[in-house]
Design a protein around this motif. Structure first.
Motif, PDB file in Angstrom:
ATOM      1  N   MET A   1       0.842  -1.195   0.000  1.00 39.97           N
ATOM      2  CA  MET A   1       0.000   0.000   0.000  1.00 39.97           C
ATOM      3  C   MET A   1       0.872   1.238   0.000  1.00 39.97           C
ATOM      4  N   THR A   2       0.626   2.143  -0.930  1.00 41.06           N
ATOM      5  CA  THR A   2       1.336   3.408  -0.967  1.00 41.06           C
ATOM      6  C   THR A   2       0.334   4.545  -0.809  1.00 41.06           C
ATOM      7  N   THR A   3       0.764   5.616  -0.190  1.00 43.17           N
ATOM      8  CA  THR A   3      -0.097   6.764   0.040  1.00 43.17           C
ATOM      9  C   THR A   3       0.602   8.014  -0.444  1.00 43.17           C
ATOM     10  N   ASP A   4      -0.100   8.791  -1.251  1.00 45.27           N
ATOM     11  CA  ASP A   4       0.404  10.086  -1.671  1.00 45.27           C
ATOM     12  C   ASP A   4      -0.035  11.105  -0.629  1.00 45.27           C
ATOM     13  N   TRP A   5       0.830  11.353   0.338  1.00 43.38           N
ATOM     14  CA  TRP A   5       0.453  12.205   1.467  1.00 43.38           C
ATOM     15  C   TRP A   5       0.111  13.625   1.037  1.00 43.38           C
ATOM     16  N   SER A   6       0.604  14.053  -0.108  1.00 42.51           N
ATOM     17  CA  SER A   6       0.335  15.416  -0.560  1.00 42.51           C
ATOM     18  C   SER A   6      -1.151  15.655  -0.809  1.00 42.51           C
ATOM     19  N   ARG A   7      -1.903  14.587  -0.975  1.00 43.62           N
ATOM     20  CA  ARG A   7      -3.321  14.698  -1.294  1.00 43.62           C
ATOM     21  C   ARG A   7      -4.227  14.482  -0.082  1.00 43.62           C
ATOM     22  N   GLU A   8      -3.628  14.286   1.095  1.00 44.18           N
ATOM     23  CA  GLU A   8      -4.419  13.860   2.251  1.00 44.18           C
ATOM     24  C   GLU A   8      -4.724  14.994   3.230  1.00 44.18           C
ATOM     25  N   ARG A   9      -5.893  14.882   3.827  1.00 43.23           N
ATOM     26  CA  ARG A   9      -6.285  15.729   4.960  1.00 43.23           C
ATOM     27  C   ARG A   9      -6.386  14.803   6.170  1.00 43.23           C
TER      28      ARG A   9
ATOM     29  N   ARG B   1     -23.045   8.357   1.302  1.00 42.35           N
ATOM     30  CA  ARG B   1     -23.768   9.550   0.868  1.00 42.35           C
ATOM     31  C   ARG B   1     -24.425  10.263   2.043  1.00 42.35           C
ATOM     32  N   LEU B   2     -24.578   9.558   3.153  1.00 44.38           N
ATOM     33  CA  LEU B   2     -25.222  10.126   4.338  1.00 44.38           C
ATOM     34  C   LEU B   2     -24.232  10.472   5.437  1.00 44.38           C
ATOM     35  N   ARG B   3     -23.112   9.771   5.466  1.00 46.61           N
ATOM     36  CA  ARG B   3     -22.101  10.005   6.509  1.00 46.61           C
ATOM     37  C   ARG B   3     -20.724   9.907   5.871  1.00 46.61           C
ATOM     38  N   HIS B   4     -19.846  10.849   6.223  1.00 45.31           N
ATOM     39  CA  HIS B   4     -18.512  10.866   5.627  1.00 45.31           C
ATOM     40  C   HIS B   4     -17.720   9.632   6.040  1.00 45.31           C
ATOM     41  N   HIS B   5     -17.093   8.998   5.059  1.00 44.30           N
ATOM     42  CA  HIS B   5     -16.273   7.818   5.295  1.00 44.30           C
ATOM     43  C   HIS B   5     -14.826   8.102   4.873  1.00 44.30           C
ATOM     44  N   PRO B   6     -13.931   8.403   5.802  1.00 43.88           N
ATOM     45  CA  PRO B   6     -12.515   8.549   5.439  1.00 43.88           C
ATOM     46  C   PRO B   6     -12.007   7.258   4.811  1.00 43.88           C
ATOM     47  N   LYS B   7     -11.183   7.383   3.805  1.00 45.58           N
ATOM     48  CA  LYS B   7     -10.739   6.187   3.085  1.00 45.58           C
ATOM     49  C   LYS B   7      -9.694   5.388   3.857  1.00 45.58           C
ATOM     50  N   LEU B   8      -9.000   6.048   4.797  1.00 52.94           N
ATOM     51  CA  LEU B   8      -7.971   5.360   5.580  1.00 52.94           C
ATOM     52  C   LEU B   8      -8.174   5.673   7.055  1.00 52.94           C
ATOM     53  N   VAL B   9      -8.356   4.643   7.866  1.00 54.94           N
ATOM     54  CA  VAL B   9      -8.529   4.797   9.312  1.00 54.94           C
ATOM     55  C   VAL B   9      -7.474   3.929  10.000  1.00 54.94           C
TER      56      VAL B   9
ATOM     57  N   LEU C   1      -7.640  -0.017  10.353  1.00 53.74           N
ATOM     58  CA  LEU C   1      -9.031  -0.300  10.675  1.00 53.74           C
ATOM     59  C   LEU C   1      -9.910  -0.221   9.433  1.00 53.74           C
ATOM     60  N   ARG C   2      -9.504   0.626   8.477  1.00 53.60           N
ATOM     61  CA  ARG C   2     -10.213   0.704   7.202  1.00 53.60           C
ATOM     62  C   ARG C   2      -9.248   1.223   6.149  1.00 53.60           C
ATOM     63  N   HIS C   3      -9.292   0.604   4.976  1.00 56.00           N
ATOM     64  CA  HIS C   3      -8.513   1.107   3.839  1.00 56.00           C
ATOM     65  C   HIS C   3      -9.364   0.905   2.589  1.00 56.00           C
ATOM     66  N   LEU C   4      -9.878   1.995   2.079  1.00 57.10           N
ATOM     67  CA  LEU C   4     -10.718   1.945   0.891  1.00 57.10           C
ATOM     68  C   LEU C   4      -9.862   2.199  -0.329  1.00 57.10           C
ATOM     69  N   LEU C   5      -9.710   1.183  -1.183  1.00 55.93           N
ATOM     70  CA  LEU C   5      -8.877   1.307  -2.375  1.00 55.93           C
ATOM     71  C   LEU C   5      -9.654   1.973  -3.512  1.00 55.93           C
TER      72      LEU C   5
END
Length: 237
Positions: free
Chosen positions: A1-9, A148-156, A233-237
């Motif tokens: 798994m790689t993450t482009d941190w420049s795009r993350e909040r 659509r009803l609750r925000h789901h961060p892609k990485l937890v 805990l969660r990783h949405l690809l």
């Protein structure tokens, strides 16, 4: 798994000032250098009898430390949810539904308002009751639902602290290692030194040698010089 941190909040939940640095200091350094946004939601701080040289630290001293650390890591914002002595080291006396509401929607840095892409919280196996409460509140607030009803961060993620290893049910090693540069490790150590009331000489769970040793151990496990360990805990690809 790689993450482009420049795009993350990134939103980090810290029960007390210094938990974010102990658990995520290296990642904060790495992510900010890449261009990420970093926010820290603290929960409590109060006047505390501790193991500092004078044996006591005040909430005002701790707030002064936070401001120095915030500048050091270049946080985009931070917030203290429950200042004062009422809930400091007593989060387990607060109604869980009220803590969940802080995390999910009521705080200025809540998940609903900030809409982070990455959320990082303590691990629930910490021996500390405040850490357990925050971990469970974040877990509940990120429960599966319609995105659509609750925000789901892609990485937890759940971060680790050396002291957490005291729990016998905390022996499962992290399943994600974030590789760190030497400058990230140094930034973490400097940040911890800025929490003067909380840093200690070795042997102590918050000593420089402990933090550097844990970074070397986690790095070795991933085949790199230094690292920080997390549980996914969660990783949405």
């Amino acid at each position: 798994m790689t993450t482009d941190w420049s795009r993350e909040r990134i939103l980090i939940f810290a029960p007390h000032p210094d938990d974010e640095t102990l658990g995520c200091g290296g990642l904060m350094s790495k992510a900010k250098d890449a261009g990420a946004e970093v926010f820290v939601q603290f929960f409590t701080v109060g006047d505390t009898a501790d193991q500092s040289p004078k044996g006591f630290s005040t909430a005002q001293e701790r707030h002064t430390e936070i401001k120095k650390v915030a500048d050091h890591f270049r946080w985009d914002d931070w917030h203290m949810a429950l200042p004062g002595d009422q809930y400091h080291l007593r989060l387990d006396t607060m109604a869980r539904v009220d803590i969940n509401k802080l995390v999910e929607q009521d705080s200025p840095l809540s998940i609903t308002r900030l809409r982070p892409t990455v959320v990082i919280a303590p691990h629930r196996t910490s021996y500390n009751q405040d850490h357990q409460v925050v971990a469970e509140a974040v877990h509940t607030s990120l429960r599966p639902s319609d995105h659509r009803l609750r925000h789901h961060p892609k990485l937890v993620l759940a971060y680790e602290e050396a002291a957490d290893q005291w729990r016998t049910d905390a022996v499962v090693p992290p399943n994600l290692i974030v590789g760190l540069r030497e400058r990230d490790v140094e930034a973490k150590l400097v940040g911890m030194q800025m929490y003067g009331s909380q840093s200690h000489d070795h042997p102590h769970t918050r000593s420089e040698l402990t933090l550097r040793s844990l970074a070397a151990l986690r790095g070795m496990q991933a085949g790199v010089a230094h690292g920080e360990g997390y549980h996914v805990l969660r990783h949405l690809l």
